[in-house]
Design an enzyme around this catalytic site. Structure first.
Site, PDB file in Angstrom:
ATOM      1  N   PRO A   1       0.817  -1.221   0.000  1.00 39.68           N
ATOM      2  CA  PRO A   1       0.000   0.000   0.000  1.00 39.68           C
ATOM      3  C   PRO A   1       0.856   1.279   0.000  1.00 39.68           C
ATOM      4  O   PRO A   1       2.080   1.197   0.077  1.00 39.68           O
ATOM      5  CB  PRO A   1      -0.779  -0.111   1.320  1.00 39.68           C
ATOM      6  CG  PRO A   1       0.100  -0.930   2.209  1.00 39.68           C
ATOM      7  CD  PRO A   1       0.835  -1.881   1.318  1.00 39.68           C
TER       8      PRO A   1
ATOM      9  N   ALA B   1      -7.228  -7.869 -14.057  1.00 37.04           N
ATOM     10  CA  ALA B   1      -8.151  -6.867 -13.510  1.00 37.04           C
ATOM     11  C   ALA B   1      -9.218  -7.613 -12.730  1.00 37.04           C
ATOM     12  O   ALA B   1      -9.621  -8.731 -13.107  1.00 37.04           O
ATOM     13  CB  ALA B   1      -8.780  -6.055 -14.639  1.00 37.04           C
TER      14      ALA B   1
ATOM     15  N   CYS C   1      -5.255  -0.128  -6.844  1.00 36.27           N
ATOM     16  CA  CYS C   1      -3.926   0.031  -7.449  1.00 36.27           C
ATOM     17  C   CYS C   1      -3.657   1.300  -8.242  1.00 36.27           C
ATOM     18  O   CYS C   1      -2.556   1.829  -8.161  1.00 36.27           O
ATOM     19  CB  CYS C   1      -3.623  -1.188  -8.311  1.00 36.27           C
ATOM     20  SG  CYS C   1      -3.422  -2.656  -7.293  1.00 36.27           S
TER      21      CYS C   1
HETATM   22  P1  NAD Z   1      -4.430  -8.210  -0.717  1.00 38.14           P
HETATM   23  O1  NAD Z   1      -4.377  -7.229   0.379  1.00 38.14           O
HETATM   24  O2  NAD Z   1      -5.736  -8.716  -1.211  1.00 38.14           O
HETATM   25  O3  NAD Z   1      -3.577  -9.518  -0.320  1.00 38.14           O
HETATM   26  C1  NAD Z   1      -2.312  -9.467   0.279  1.00 38.14           C
HETATM   27  C2  NAD Z   1      -2.238 -10.588   1.309  1.00 38.14           C
HETATM   28  O4  NAD Z   1      -0.888 -10.690   1.771  1.00 38.14           O
HETATM   29  C3  NAD Z   1      -3.094 -10.367   2.545  1.00 38.14           C
HETATM   30  O5  NAD Z   1      -4.006 -11.444   2.687  1.00 38.14           O
HETATM   31  C4  NAD Z   1      -2.079 -10.316   3.710  1.00 38.14           C
HETATM   32  O6  NAD Z   1      -2.576 -10.909   4.900  1.00 38.14           O
HETATM   33  C5  NAD Z   1      -0.940 -11.111   3.136  1.00 38.14           C
HETATM   34  N1  NAD Z   1       0.361 -10.845   3.776  1.00 38.14           N
HETATM   35  C6  NAD Z   1       0.941  -9.643   4.035  1.00 38.14           C
HETATM   36  N2  NAD Z   1       2.155  -9.827   4.590  1.00 38.14           N
HETATM   37  C7  NAD Z   1       2.349 -11.163   4.694  1.00 38.14           C
HETATM   38  C8  NAD Z   1       3.417 -11.980   5.174  1.00 38.14           C
HETATM   39  N3  NAD Z   1       4.548 -11.421   5.636  1.00 38.14           N
HETATM   40  N4  NAD Z   1       3.275 -13.317   5.136  1.00 38.14           N
HETATM   41  C9  NAD Z   1       2.140 -13.880   4.647  1.00 38.14           C
HETATM   42  N5  NAD Z   1       1.104 -13.173   4.180  1.00 38.14           N
HETATM   43  C10 NAD Z   1       1.214 -11.825   4.187  1.00 38.14           C
HETATM   44  O7  NAD Z   1      -3.600  -7.566  -1.922  1.00 38.14           O
HETATM   45  P2  NAD Z   1      -3.796  -7.848  -3.495  1.00 38.14           P
HETATM   46  O8  NAD Z   1      -4.916  -7.037  -4.030  1.00 38.14           O
HETATM   47  O9  NAD Z   1      -3.766  -9.316  -3.730  1.00 38.14           O
HETATM   48  O10 NAD Z   1      -2.450  -7.187  -4.061  1.00 38.14           O
HETATM   49  C11 NAD Z   1      -1.199  -7.790  -3.850  1.00 38.14           C
HETATM   50  C12 NAD Z   1      -0.174  -7.105  -4.731  1.00 38.14           C
HETATM   51  O11 NAD Z   1      -0.523  -7.315  -6.107  1.00 38.14           O
HETATM   52  C13 NAD Z   1      -0.097  -5.593  -4.562  1.00 38.14           C
HETATM   53  O12 NAD Z   1       1.244  -5.204  -4.717  1.00 38.14           O
HETATM   54  C14 NAD Z   1      -0.919  -5.049  -5.710  1.00 38.14           C
HETATM   55  O13 NAD Z   1      -0.482  -3.775  -6.124  1.00 38.14           O
HETATM   56  C15 NAD Z   1      -0.652  -6.058  -6.795  1.00 38.14           C
HETATM   57  N6  NAD Z   1      -1.728  -6.216  -7.795  1.00 38.14           N
HETATM   58  C16 NAD Z   1      -3.039  -6.237  -7.408  1.00 38.14           C
HETATM   59  C17 NAD Z   1      -4.031  -6.444  -8.357  1.00 38.14           C
HETATM   60  C18 NAD Z   1      -5.486  -6.486  -7.971  1.00 38.14           C
HETATM   61  O14 NAD Z   1      -6.322  -6.569  -8.862  1.00 38.14           O
HETATM   62  N7  NAD Z   1      -5.851  -6.450  -6.718  1.00 38.14           N
HETATM   63  C19 NAD Z   1      -3.679  -6.652  -9.695  1.00 38.14           C
HETATM   64  C20 NAD Z   1      -2.334  -6.633 -10.058  1.00 38.14           C
HETATM   65  C21 NAD Z   1      -1.359  -6.424  -9.091  1.00 38.14           C
HETATM   66  C1  UGA Z   2      -6.316  -2.489 -13.028  1.00 40.64           C
HETATM   67  C2  UGA Z   2      -5.667  -2.861 -14.373  1.00 40.64           C
HETATM   68  O1  UGA Z   2      -6.676  -2.878 -15.382  1.00 40.64           O
HETATM   69  C3  UGA Z   2      -4.991  -4.219 -14.299  1.00 40.64           C
HETATM   70  O2  UGA Z   2      -4.314  -4.494 -15.518  1.00 40.64           O
HETATM   71  C4  UGA Z   2      -3.979  -4.204 -13.143  1.00 40.64           C
HETATM   72  O3  UGA Z   2      -3.394  -5.474 -13.017  1.00 40.64           O
HETATM   73  C5  UGA Z   2      -4.692  -3.841 -11.854  1.00 40.64           C
HETATM   74  O4  UGA Z   2      -5.333  -2.548 -12.013  1.00 40.64           O
HETATM   75  C6  UGA Z   2      -3.761  -3.689 -10.695  1.00 40.64           C
HETATM   76  O5  UGA Z   2      -2.578  -3.496 -10.866  1.00 40.64           O
HETATM   77  O6  UGA Z   2      -4.327  -3.731  -9.606  1.00 40.64           O
HETATM   78  P1  UGA Z   2      -8.562  -3.142 -11.770  1.00 40.64           P
HETATM   79  O7  UGA Z   2      -8.245  -1.960 -10.933  1.00 40.64           O
HETATM   80  O8  UGA Z   2      -8.878  -4.420 -11.105  1.00 40.64           O
HETATM   81  O9  UGA Z   2      -7.344  -3.441 -12.771  1.00 40.64           O
HETATM   82  O10 UGA Z   2      -9.810  -2.810 -12.723  1.00 40.64           O
HETATM   83  P2  UGA Z   2      -9.974  -1.892 -14.021  1.00 40.64           P
HETATM   84  O11 UGA Z   2     -10.855  -2.591 -14.962  1.00 40.64           O
HETATM   85  O12 UGA Z   2      -8.676  -1.414 -14.544  1.00 40.64           O
HETATM   86  O13 UGA Z   2     -10.792  -0.643 -13.459  1.00 40.64           O
HETATM   87  C7  UGA Z   2     -10.187   0.297 -12.590  1.00 40.64           C
HETATM   88  C8  UGA Z   2     -11.137   1.453 -12.372  1.00 40.64           C
HETATM   89  O14 UGA Z   2     -11.243   2.244 -13.557  1.00 40.64           O
HETATM   90  C9  UGA Z   2     -12.573   1.026 -12.027  1.00 40.64           C
HETATM   91  O15 UGA Z   2     -13.104   1.885 -11.054  1.00 40.64           O
HETATM   92  C10 UGA Z   2     -13.303   1.185 -13.339  1.00 40.64           C
HETATM   93  O16 UGA Z   2     -14.670   1.397 -13.190  1.00 40.64           O
HETATM   94  C11 UGA Z   2     -12.608   2.411 -13.912  1.00 40.64           C
HETATM   95  N1  UGA Z   2     -12.702   2.523 -15.378  1.00 40.64           N
HETATM   96  C12 UGA Z   2     -12.173   1.560 -16.176  1.00 40.64           C
HETATM   97  C13 UGA Z   2     -13.308   3.650 -15.933  1.00 40.64           C
HETATM   98  O17 UGA Z   2     -13.784   4.549 -15.219  1.00 40.64           O
HETATM   99  N2  UGA Z   2     -13.377   3.744 -17.292  1.00 40.64           N
HETATM  100  C14 UGA Z   2     -12.851   2.786 -18.125  1.00 40.64           C
HETATM  101  O18 UGA Z   2     -12.944   2.965 -19.369  1.00 40.64           O
HETATM  102  C15 UGA Z   2     -12.237   1.675 -17.548  1.00 40.64           C
END
Ligand code: NAD
Ligand code: UGA
Length: 472
Positions: A89, A161, A273
Site C-alpha cells: 500500500p 483486472a 492500485c
Molecule cells: P491483498 O491485500 O488482497 O492480499 C495481500 C495478502 O498478503 C493479505 O491477505 C495479507 O494478509 C498477506 N500478507 C501480508 N504480509 C504477509 C506476510 N509477511 N506473510 C504472509 N502473508 C502476508 O492484496 P492484493 O490485491 O492481492 O495485491 C497484492 C499485490 O498485487 C499488490 O502489490 C498489488 O499492487 C498487486 N496487484 C493487485 C491487483 C489487484 O487486482 N488487486 C492486480 C495486479 C497487481
Molecule cells: C487495473 C488494471 O486494469 C490491471 O491491468 C492491473 O493489473 C490492476 O489494475 C492492478 O494493478 O491492480 P482493476 O483496478 O482491477 O485493474 O480494474 P480496471 O478494470 O482497470 O478498473 C479500474 C477502475 O477504472 C474502475 O473503477 C473502473 O470502473 C474504472 N474505469 C475503467 C473507468 O472509469 N473507465 C474505463 O474505461 C475503464
C-alpha cells in the site's frame, strides 16, 4: 514435482495460484498467508473474494495440487519457487508518506524466506513494487541466508483486472518475466517461463531485465489510468459544450492507433492500485529529480479527484443547492462491477461528500456487505486519499442513522429524492425504473456516474437525468 509457494492469499495470490494449479497438474501449489481467517475462507465453500469463475477453478484442484495454509514457514522451506504477492500500500507516515510504496510486508516476507530456506530458491516479485525493489530484496536475502543457499529474484508483475481475473489469467495479453542477465538469472527466467508455457503461447511470454519488468507494471497502470482521466477531462468539456462523451469516445477509439478500450467516462477510477501505483511513480520520479515528469503523472490522480468532486457538486447543485435531509439511493458501492472489492471506490468519496451536505443515504450493492460499507464510511483516511472538501467535518454526518444499507433496491428507493449510480452492475440496467419512480419524491433525479442506464428512457418516465459527459 516442482513445488510452488505463494506468500499472500489476496486478490492476486489466490486467483493466480489457482490458475497455475489448474493448468499445471504436475505442480504442487501452496498459498500461505498470515491471516488465518483468510486461509480458512479459501478452504471453505465461501471464498474470501468474489470473482466470476473463481469457485470452479479453485474447487477443481483444491486439496489435489492446490492448498491454502497458514503454516507459512514450512511451506516456504519446502518450495522451489516462491511467489511474493503481499500488499504494497501507500506509506501513511514517515519519508514519502502519501506517495511511496510501503514495503514493510514485502520486507518481512523476504526476511522470513531467508530465515527458513535450506535450499536454493527462485523468489518471484508478484506484488507491484517500485523499480529497483529487487535489488533491495536481494540484499535482504543474501545477507540473511544460510551458507550455500542461493536466491534468484525474478520480477513477474500481474496484470489481471478484478471482475475478469479468471479470463485474464487463462488468456493473458502477455506474461512478463524479468531477471538478472547472468547465466543463473536466465536459468531462473527459463524455469518460470516453463510454468506459464503450459498454457500461455510462447510469443506472449516476454522476458526482460529486472528493472524493465518492474517499471513496465507501473507504466501500464499509469497509462491505463491516464486514458480514464483523459476521457473524464473530456466529459467535463462535453457537458459544457453539448457534445456527448460516448460519441466522442467512439469516434476517437475508432482510430486503430488509439483503440476503443478504457475510454468509458465515469465518476472516476477506483480500485486498490491505480492511485497507489501512480503516486508511487510520482515519488520515484521526484527521487530521481524529475519534477516535471512527476507533475505530469500527478495530474492523472488530480483529474480523478476533480471528477469525483464535480459529481458531488452536480448532485447538490441540481437538487436546488442542498441535499440536507434528502434521501439519496446509492446504487452500487464496489469500485467496478463483478467484484465485492471497495478499495478506493469512488462511491466512498461521493457518499462522504453527500453526507457532508447532510444527505441521508440508502446504499445497495449486490456484493458488498453492510459491515464493509460502514467500515469504509467511518474509517479515518488520510488527507491525500480524498479530494479536498469531500470529507465531512461534522461527526454526525457519519453517524449510523444517516446511512442505511439495504438488500432491496425497490425498498431503498421509497421516499428517495435522487439516485446515484456508482457501479455499473448489469442488474441496474434492468431494474423497473417506473416502479422506482412511483415511490420517489418529485422531482425525482438520477445521477448516473457510470453511464449505465439509458437517459432517454428514464426521462420518458419523468426522471431528471444527469449522465457523465452527456447533454442534459
Ligand atoms: P491483498 O491485500 O488482497 O492480499 C495481500 C495478502 O498478503 C493479505 O491477505 C495479507 O494478509 C498477506 N500478507 C501480508 N504480509 C504477509 C506476510 N509477511 N506473510 C504472509 N502473508 C502476508 O492484496 P492484493 O490485491 O492481492 O495485491 C497484492 C499485490 O498485487 C499488490 O502489490 C498489488 O499492487 C498487486 N496487484 C493487485 C491487483 C489487484 O487486482 N488487486 C492486480 C495486479 C497487481
Ligand atoms: C487495473 C488494471 O486494469 C490491471 O491491468 C492491473 O493489473 C490492476 O489494475 C492492478 O494493478 O491492480 P482493476 O483496478 O482491477 O485493474 O480494474 P480496471 O478494470 O482497470 O478498473 C479500474 C477502475 O477504472 C474502475 O473503477 C473502473 O470502473 C474504472 N474505469 C475503467 C473507468 O472509469 N473507465 C474505463 O474505461 C475503464
Amino acid at each position: 514435482m516442482v513445488k510452488i509457494c505463494c506468500i499472500g492469499a489476496g486478490y492476486v495470490g489466490g486467483p493466480t495460484m489457482a490458475m497455475i494449479a489448474y493448468k499445471c497438474p504436475d505442480i504442487q501449489v501452496v498459498v500461505v498467508d498470515i491471516s488465518v481467517p483468510r486461509i480458512n475462507a479459501w478452504n471453505s465453500d465461501r471464498l474470501p473474494i468474489f470473482e466470476p469463475g473463481l469457485d470452479e477453478v479453485v474447487k477443481s484442484c483444491r486439496n489435489t495440487n492446490l492448498f491454502f495454509s497458514s503454516d507459512v514457514e514450512s511451506h516456504i522451506a519446502d518450495s522451489d519457487i516462491i511467489f511474493v504477492s503481499v500488499n504494497t500500500p501507500t506509506k501513511t507516515r514517515g519519508l514519502g508518506a502519501g506517495k511511496a510504496a510501503d514495503l514493510t510486508y514485502w520486507e518481512s516476507a523476504a526476511r522470513m524466506i531467508a530465515d527458513v530456506a535450506k535450499s536454493d530458491k527462485i523468489v518471484v516479485e508478484k506484488s507491484t513494487v517500485p523499480v529497483k525493489t529487487a535489488e533491495a530484496i536481494e540484499k535482504i536475502l543474501n545477507h540473511n541466508s544460510r551458507d550455500g543457499v542461493n536466491f534468484q529474484i525474478l520480477s513477474n508483475p500481474e496484470f489481471l483486472a478484478e471482475g475478469t481475473a479468471i479470463d485474464d489469467l487463462a488468456d493473458p495479453d502477455r506474461v512478463l518475466i524479468g531477471g538478472r542477465q547472468t547465466p543463473e538469472g536466465q536459468k531462473a527466467v527459463a524455469a518460470l517461463k516453463g510454468v506459464y508455457a503450459k498454457w500461455v503461447p510462447e510469443d506472449r511470454i516476454i522476458t526482460t531485465n529486472l528493472w524493465s519488468a518492474e517499471l513496465s507494471k507501473l507504466a501500464a497502470n499509469a497509462i491505463l489510468a491516464q486514458r480514464i482521466s483523459s476521457i473524464n477531462a473530456m466529459s467535463a468539456l462535453c457537458e459544457a459544450t453539448g457534445a456527448n462523451v460516448s460519441e466522442v469516445a467512439y469516434a476517437v477509439g475508432k482510430d486503430t492507433r488509439i483503440g476503443p478500450k478504457f475510454l468509458s467516462a465515469s465518476v472516476g477510477f477506483g480500485g486498490s492500485c491505480f492511485q497507489k501505483d501512480i503516486l508511487n511513480l510520482v515519488y520515484i520520479c521526484e527521487c530521481n529529480g524529475l519534477t516535471e515528469v512527476a507533475n505530469y503523472w500527478r495530474q492523472v490522480v488530480q483529474i480523478n479527484d476533480y471528477q469525483k468532486l464535480r459529481f458531488v457538486n452536480r448532485v447538490v447543485s441540481s437538487m436546488f443547492n442542498t441535499v440536507s435531509g434528502k434521501k439519496i439511493l446509492v446504487l452500487g458501492f464496489a469500485f467496478k462491477k463483478d467484484t465485492g472489492d471497495t478499495r478506493e471506490t469512488p462511491a466512498i468519496d461521493v457518499c462522504l461528500g453527500l453526507l457532508g451536505d447532510k444527505a441521508k443515504l440508502s446504499i445497495y450493492d449486490p456484493q458488498v456487505s453492510e459491515d464493509q460499507i460502514r467500515r469504509d464510511l467511518t474509517t479515518s483516511k488520510f488527507d491525500w486519499d480524498h479530494p479536498q472538501h469531500l470529507v465531512p467535518s461534522s461527526p454526525t454526518a457519519k453517524s449510523k442513522e444517516m446511512v442505511t444499507v439495504t438488500w432491496d433496491a425497490y425498498e431503498a428507493a421509497k421516499g428517495a429524492h435522487g439516485i446515484c449510480i456508482m457501479t455499473e452492475w448489469d442488474e441496474f440496467k434492468s431494474l423497473d425504473y417506473q416502479r422506482i419512480y412511483d415511490g420517489m419524491e418529485k422531482p425525482a433525479f438520477v445521477f448516473d456516474g457510470r453511464n449505465a442506464v439509458n437517459p432517454d428512457e428514464l426521462r420518458k418516465i419523468g426522471f431528471i437525468v444527469y449522465s457523465i459527459g452527456k447533454p442534459l
